[in-house]
Scaffold this motif. Structure first.
Motif, PDB file in Angstrom:
ATOM      1  N   MET A   1       4.030  16.975 -10.949  1.00 44.95           N
ATOM      2  CA  MET A   1       2.854  16.871 -11.820  1.00 44.95           C
ATOM      3  C   MET A   1       1.791  15.939 -11.245  1.00 44.95           C
ATOM      4  SD  MET A   1       4.545  16.905 -15.625  1.00 44.95           S
ATOM      5  CE  MET A   1       3.002  17.237 -16.463  1.00 44.95           C
ATOM      6  N   VAL A   2       2.242  14.864 -10.605  1.00 45.29           N
ATOM      7  CA  VAL A   2       1.327  13.900  -9.990  1.00 45.29           C
ATOM      8  C   VAL A   2       1.893  13.543  -8.623  1.00 45.29           C
ATOM      9  CG1 VAL A   2       0.295  11.598 -10.185  1.00 45.29           C
ATOM     10  CG2 VAL A   2       0.724  12.933 -12.252  1.00 45.29           C
ATOM     11  N   GLU A   3       1.055  13.565  -7.596  1.00 43.75           N
ATOM     12  CA  GLU A   3       1.511  13.194  -6.260  1.00 43.75           C
ATOM     13  C   GLU A   3       0.560  12.159  -5.686  1.00 43.75           C
ATOM     14  OE1 GLU A   3       0.473  16.324  -7.006  1.00 43.75           O
ATOM     15  OE2 GLU A   3       2.024  17.794  -6.572  1.00 43.75           O
ATOM     16  N   GLU A   4       1.053  11.396  -4.725  1.00 45.30           N
ATOM     17  CA  GLU A   4       0.160  10.446  -4.085  1.00 45.30           C
ATOM     18  C   GLU A   4       0.502  10.276  -2.615  1.00 45.30           C
ATOM     19  OE1 GLU A   4       0.879   6.263  -5.550  1.00 45.30           O
ATOM     20  OE2 GLU A   4       1.921   7.334  -7.133  1.00 45.30           O
ATOM     21  N   ALA A   5      -0.475   9.771  -1.889  1.00 44.16           N
ATOM     22  CA  ALA A   5      -0.277   9.451  -0.480  1.00 44.16           C
ATOM     23  C   ALA A   5      -0.989   8.121  -0.218  1.00 44.16           C
ATOM     24  CB  ALA A   5      -0.862  10.548   0.417  1.00 44.16           C
ATOM     25  N   PRO A   6      -0.325   7.178   0.421  1.00 42.93           N
ATOM     26  CA  PRO A   6       1.076   7.224   0.871  1.00 42.93           C
ATOM     27  C   PRO A   6       2.041   7.016  -0.305  1.00 42.93           C
ATOM     28  CG  PRO A   6       0.099   5.075   1.354  1.00 42.93           C
ATOM     29  CD  PRO A   6      -1.001   5.930   0.786  1.00 42.93           C
ATOM     30  N   SER A   7       3.340   6.847  -0.001  1.00 41.17           N
ATOM     31  CA  SER A   7       4.324   6.577  -1.050  1.00 41.17           C
ATOM     32  C   SER A   7       4.349   5.089  -1.351  1.00 41.17           C
ATOM     33  CB  SER A   7       5.717   7.019  -0.594  1.00 41.17           C
ATOM     34  OG  SER A   7       6.699   6.430  -1.424  1.00 41.17           O
ATOM     35  N   PRO A   8       4.299   4.730  -2.657  1.00 42.33           N
ATOM     36  CA  PRO A   8       4.387   3.305  -2.996  1.00 42.33           C
ATOM     37  C   PRO A   8       5.819   2.790  -2.922  1.00 42.33           C
ATOM     38  CG  PRO A   8       4.239   4.612  -4.995  1.00 42.33           C
ATOM     39  CD  PRO A   8       4.147   5.582  -3.849  1.00 42.33           C
ATOM     40  N   GLY A   9       6.774   3.676  -2.651  1.00 42.15           N
ATOM     41  CA  GLY A   9       8.174   3.296  -2.797  1.00 42.15           C
ATOM     42  C   GLY A   9       8.950   3.146  -1.506  1.00 42.15           C
ATOM     43  N   ILE A  10       8.301   3.289  -0.351  1.00 41.17           N
ATOM     44  CA  ILE A  10       9.053   3.107   0.898  1.00 41.17           C
ATOM     45  C   ILE A  10       8.365   2.039   1.745  1.00 41.17           C
ATOM     46  CG2 ILE A  10       9.962   5.467   0.893  1.00 41.17           C
ATOM     47  CD1 ILE A  10       7.933   6.146   3.111  1.00 41.17           C
ATOM     48  N   ASP A  11       9.168   1.341   2.539  1.00 46.24           N
ATOM     49  CA  ASP A  11       8.579   0.303   3.380  1.00 46.24           C
ATOM     50  C   ASP A  11       8.299   0.857   4.782  1.00 46.24           C
ATOM     51  OD1 ASP A  11      11.003   0.361   4.741  1.00 46.24           O
ATOM     52  OD2 ASP A  11      11.815  -1.362   3.649  1.00 46.24           O
ATOM     53  N   ALA A  12       7.743   0.009   5.621  1.00 49.42           N
ATOM     54  CA  ALA A  12       7.305   0.466   6.948  1.00 49.42           C
ATOM     55  C   ALA A  12       8.471   1.003   7.779  1.00 49.42           C
ATOM     56  CB  ALA A  12       6.603  -0.673   7.682  1.00 49.42           C
ATOM     57  N   ASP A  13       9.639   0.391   7.640  1.00 50.77           N
ATOM     58  CA  ASP A  13      10.792   0.841   8.422  1.00 50.77           C
ATOM     59  C   ASP A  13      11.221   2.251   8.021  1.00 50.77           C
ATOM     60  OD1 ASP A  13      10.808  -1.531   9.737  1.00 50.77           O
ATOM     61  OD2 ASP A  13      12.446  -2.418   8.556  1.00 50.77           O
ATOM     62  N   VAL A  14      11.299   2.474   6.700  1.00 52.82           N
ATOM     63  CA  VAL A  14      11.681   3.805   6.220  1.00 52.82           C
ATOM     64  C   VAL A  14      10.629   4.825   6.657  1.00 52.82           C
ATOM     65  CG1 VAL A  14      12.056   5.224   4.162  1.00 52.82           C
ATOM     66  CG2 VAL A  14      12.994   2.909   4.263  1.00 52.82           C
ATOM     67  N   ARG A  15       9.360   4.442   6.508  1.00 55.47           N
ATOM     68  CA  ARG A  15       8.270   5.345   6.879  1.00 55.47           C
ATOM     69  C   ARG A  15       8.376   5.753   8.349  1.00 55.47           C
ATOM     70  NH1 ARG A  15       4.194   2.613   4.808  1.00 55.47           N
ATOM     71  NH2 ARG A  15       4.303   3.898   2.933  1.00 55.47           N
ATOM     72  N   THR A  16       8.599   4.786   9.208  1.00 50.65           N
ATOM     73  CA  THR A  16       8.692   5.062  10.644  1.00 50.65           C
ATOM     74  C   THR A  16       9.866   5.997  10.931  1.00 50.65           C
ATOM     75  OG1 THR A  16       7.773   2.892  11.107  1.00 50.65           O
ATOM     76  CG2 THR A  16       8.922   3.979  12.914  1.00 50.65           C
ATOM     77  N   ALA A  17      11.021   5.694  10.328  1.00 51.01           N
ATOM     78  CA  ALA A  17      12.219   6.501  10.601  1.00 51.01           C
ATOM     79  C   ALA A  17      12.077   7.906  10.013  1.00 51.01           C
ATOM     80  CB  ALA A  17      13.446   5.800  10.023  1.00 51.01           C
ATOM     81  N   MET A  18      11.493   7.985   8.817  1.00 50.06           N
ATOM     82  CA  MET A  18      11.395   9.279   8.136  1.00 50.06           C
ATOM     83  C   MET A  18      10.392  10.200   8.819  1.00 50.06           C
ATOM     84  SD  MET A  18      10.235   9.987   4.214  1.00 50.06           S
ATOM     85  CE  MET A  18      11.578   9.167   3.413  1.00 50.06           C
ATOM     86  N   THR A  19       9.254   9.664   9.205  1.00 50.62           N
ATOM     87  CA  THR A  19       8.263  10.512   9.878  1.00 50.62           C
ATOM     88  C   THR A  19       8.789  10.953  11.244  1.00 50.62           C
ATOM     89  OG1 THR A  19       7.124   8.490  10.606  1.00 50.62           O
ATOM     90  CG2 THR A  19       6.224   9.611   8.684  1.00 50.62           C
ATOM     91  N   ALA A  20       9.520  10.075  11.915  1.00 51.78           N
ATOM     92  CA  ALA A  20      10.099  10.453  13.210  1.00 51.78           C
ATOM     93  C   ALA A  20      11.123  11.566  13.024  1.00 51.78           C
ATOM     94  CB  ALA A  20      10.744   9.238  13.875  1.00 51.78           C
ATOM     95  N   ALA A  21      11.912  11.477  11.948  1.00 52.78           N
ATOM     96  CA  ALA A  21      12.921  12.509  11.666  1.00 52.78           C
ATOM     97  C   ALA A  21      12.243  13.859  11.406  1.00 52.78           C
ATOM     98  CB  ALA A  21      13.765  12.101  10.460  1.00 52.78           C
ATOM     99  N   ALA A  22      11.143  13.830  10.653  1.00 54.50           N
ATOM    100  CA  ALA A  22      10.433  15.077  10.341  1.00 54.50           C
ATOM    101  C   ALA A  22       9.895  15.724  11.614  1.00 54.50           C
ATOM    102  CB  ALA A  22       9.297  14.792   9.362  1.00 54.50           C
ATOM    103  N   VAL A  23       9.352  14.911  12.493  1.00 53.79           N
ATOM    104  CA  VAL A  23       8.824  15.435  13.758  1.00 53.79           C
ATOM    105  C   VAL A  23       9.955  16.021  14.599  1.00 53.79           C
ATOM    106  CG1 VAL A  23       7.753  14.766  15.958  1.00 53.79           C
ATOM    107  CG2 VAL A  23       6.775  13.955  13.783  1.00 53.79           C
ATOM    108  N   ARG A  24      11.094  15.326  14.612  1.00 53.41           N
ATOM    109  CA  ARG A  24      12.246  15.806  15.378  1.00 53.41           C
ATOM    110  C   ARG A  24      12.693  17.174  14.878  1.00 53.41           C
ATOM    111  NH1 ARG A  24      14.707  10.920  14.923  1.00 53.41           N
ATOM    112  NH2 ARG A  24      16.419  11.651  13.603  1.00 53.41           N
ATOM    113  N   LEU A  25      12.759  17.325  13.545  1.00 57.12           N
ATOM    114  CA  LEU A  25      13.182  18.608  12.973  1.00 57.12           C
ATOM    115  C   LEU A  25      12.184  19.708  13.340  1.00 57.12           C
ATOM    116  CD1 LEU A  25      15.091  20.227  11.119  1.00 57.12           C
ATOM    117  CD2 LEU A  25      13.606  19.632   9.214  1.00 57.12           C
ATOM    118  N   ALA A  26      10.895  19.425  13.200  1.00 56.61           N
ATOM    119  CA  ALA A  26       9.878  20.438  13.493  1.00 56.61           C
ATOM    120  C   ALA A  26       9.919  20.822  14.978  1.00 56.61           C
ATOM    121  CB  ALA A  26       8.500  19.916  13.101  1.00 56.61           C
ATOM    122  N   ARG A  27      10.127  19.833  15.834  1.00 51.76           N
ATOM    123  CA  ARG A  27      10.232  20.112  17.279  1.00 51.76           C
ATOM    124  C   ARG A  27      11.441  20.992  17.570  1.00 51.76           C
ATOM    125  NH1 ARG A  27       8.271  14.728  19.295  1.00 51.76           N
ATOM    126  NH2 ARG A  27       6.055  15.190  19.665  1.00 51.76           N
ATOM    127  N   ALA A  28      12.545  20.696  16.854  1.00 48.62           N
ATOM    128  CA  ALA A  28      13.799  21.411  17.114  1.00 48.62           C
ATOM    129  C   ALA A  28      13.646  22.914  16.882  1.00 48.62           C
ATOM    130  CB  ALA A  28      14.910  20.853  16.227  1.00 48.62           C
TER     131      ALA A  28
END
Lengths: 86, 452
Positions: B236-263
């Motif tokens: 119903m409501v979305e936002e960018a960026p997420s208020p609920g993750i820290d820089a470490d999670v953000r770095t790891a999560m975005t890297a994981a997404a790129v890895r999956l898309a590359r795969a």
């Protein structure tokens, strides 16, 4: 006793079956209770069950499967079961 | 790419037509009978009527749409979201007809569309998935052994069961020992199969997704979106960026997404969805979406990147124009999905005649819509009337601006969800961004009880 018309409470697309692979909710000539679902109306991707609203024999459907119906449009007719006064 | 057929309707058809025109690409709209006077029909260079009002006979009629594209001289087809967007067979049919499908290859749609296969691809790419037993366990000893690997709390459910039936949450080994026997016996009685699945239970989960862009060779991410505010799994409501993750999670999560898309050699815009455990900050892959998403404008407002235009460029054969180090998020964006539903009647869909319509505008306010004054909301399609998207230099100012913009919005004739959002903005938990996937529904339940 007067015939009971089942009306669609909402506008949408009328379906006789819960899903394409299942049997219709009710056949013409069938006995139904007031609470029995007799059709679905799909509005904005959500499906609403329409109950018979009266116990009796479902005489006929007034619209075809997948027809577009308006809010308040009669979709079927029921001949109510007459309960004799004691 | 000279002429693009847009195989969709509503706000996303309008959105895509605008992006194409911005790039100098001619557009072909398709429409059902009900949409003959819709804005996407008027905004496109040409329009083709493809069938009666119900979507099954028009916007889902793949062959008719491909024939319309061919007849109109289109060399590309954009599916938008919903309808045919994630049907691999449609992507293949467009390609077979000698046109470009704006999206990934049919084989990639297939691979990502199947949840089990997508999880396998993710696991192979080293991306965490929710820990659980692959097959059911037959007895307590096997259950305790599996639980040691999975970790607590965990969810115990019948291997043969469906839906939410017989699900138990246990906090530790003692709880598992107590619950397993009864649960297994119940399952055996109900399904003739006593085997149990064990899966990590996330008490407070956030739904965070990463936007990716790929050209088939290279992939970049365009940051994340927070999508936890849902009702019946509808955002119903979305936002960018997420208020609920820290820089470490953000770095790891975005890297994981790129890895999956590359795969998978991803081409076009896509989204990789994760559940984030709010307590442990672990994140787990849930699924990938091979389409442009409803909430993509939040990412556009914080990055300044037109994601639909990038989709079109990549589909036309251009390599990605942006390097990862050229992509940065600035400020905060929030999107509100204004739907023709009545919050006072359990969100009953509310099609009908619309009278006056006043849309918000002004600095950093964007409205993606198909709605016009004196028009009709047809009963045949989804209830989304407009997406109100605001930007602010930080979350606090984005919320203030949201208040202002929602106050400017008027839609007469049908009930909408806009009033609900005005109330939501005043909730302390929304202000602090402390919510999870169950928060919105709990809030709605509390309101209902308070009102009765």
């Amino acid at each position: 006793m007067a015939r009971h018309e089942i009306v669609s409470p909402i506008p949408g697309v009328f379906y006789r079956r819960p899903d394409p692979d299942s049997d219709p909710f009710a056949a013409e000539g069938q006995l139904v209770t007031a609470a029995d679902t007799v059709c679905l109306v799909e509005v904005m991707k959500s499906f609403h069950q329409v109950a018979a609203g009266a116990a009796g024999t479902l005489i006929e459907f007034l619209v075809e499967n997948e027809d577009v119906v308006e809010a308040g449009q009669p979709v079927a007719v029921i001949e109510p079961t007459v309960i004799e006064a004691g | 790419m000279k002429r693009l057929l847009v195989a969709n309707r509503g706000e996303i058809a309008v959105r895509i037509i605008r992006a194409a025109r911005d790039l100098g690409i001619a557009t072909v709209a398709v429409h059902s009978t009900a949409d003959a006077a819709a804005p996407h029909v008027r905004l496109a260079d040409t329009a083709v009527e493809i069938g009666p009002s119900p979507a099954g006979k028009s916007y889902l009629a793949a062959d008719t749409i491909i024939e319309a594209a061919r007849a109109a001289g289109a060399d590309a087809v954009h599916p938008g979201y919903g309808f045919l967007a994630e049907r691999a067979a449609f992507a293949a049919a467009v390609a077979d007809a000698g046109m470009v499908f704006v999206g990934p290859d049919a084989s990639v749609i297939d691979q990502m569309g199947d949840k089990v296969r997508a999880r396998q691809v993710a696991a192979a790419a080293g991306i965490p998935t929710i820990p659980g037993t692959a097959a059911g366990v037959a007895d307590l000893a096997a259950g305790v052994a599996a639980a040691g690997e999975i970790g607590y709390p965990l969810m115990l459910k019948a291997a043969a069961g469906g839906g939410g039936r017989g699900i138990r949450v246990v906090d530790d080994e003692a709880g598992l020992r107590e619950a397993f026997g009864t649960a297994s016996k119940e399952a055996a009685g109900a399904f003739g199969d006593g085997r149990m699945y064990l899966e990590r239970y996330i008490r407070r989960a956030r739904h965070v997704e990463v936007q990716v862009l790929g050209d088939g060779a290279d992939v970049v991410h365009v940051g994340e979106r927070e999508c936890s505010l849902q009702r019946r799994r509808q955002k119903m409501v979305e936002e960018a960026p997420s208020p609920g993750i820290d820089a470490d999670v953000r770095t790891a999560m975005t890297a994981a997404a790129v890895r999956l898309a590359r795969a998978v050699g991803y081409r076009s815009a896509g989204t990789v969805e994760f559940l984030v455990d709010d307590e442990t900050h672990e994140f787990f892959f849930i699924e990938a979406n091979t389409r442009i998403q409803v909430e993509h404008p939040t990412t556009e407002l914080v990055t300044g990147i037109d994601l639909v235009a990038e989709q079109l460029r990549v589909a036309a054969g251009e390599p990605l124009r942006l390097r990862q180090d050229e992509i940065a998020a600035r400020g905060w964006a929030i999107e509100f999905r204004v739907c023709a539903e009545d919050p006072a009647r359990d969100f009953l869909p509310a099609p009908g005649r619309v009278g006056r319509v006043l849309l918000p505008a002004g600095p950093w306010v964007r409205v993606d819509t198909w709605l016009e004054p004196d028009s009709a909301v047809p009963p045949f399609y989804d209830s989304l009337l407009a997406k109100l998207v605001v930007w602010g230099e930080d979350r606090h100012s984005a919320i203030r601006r949201s208040r202002r913009a929602l106050g400017e919005l008027t839609v007469e004739g049908v009930p909408t969800t806009a009033g609900l959002f005005a109330d939501l903005l005043e909730e302390p938990w929304f202000g602090t961004g402390t919510f999870h996937t169950g928060t919105l529904e709990q809030w709605l339940r509390d309101r209902r009880e308070a009102a009765s």
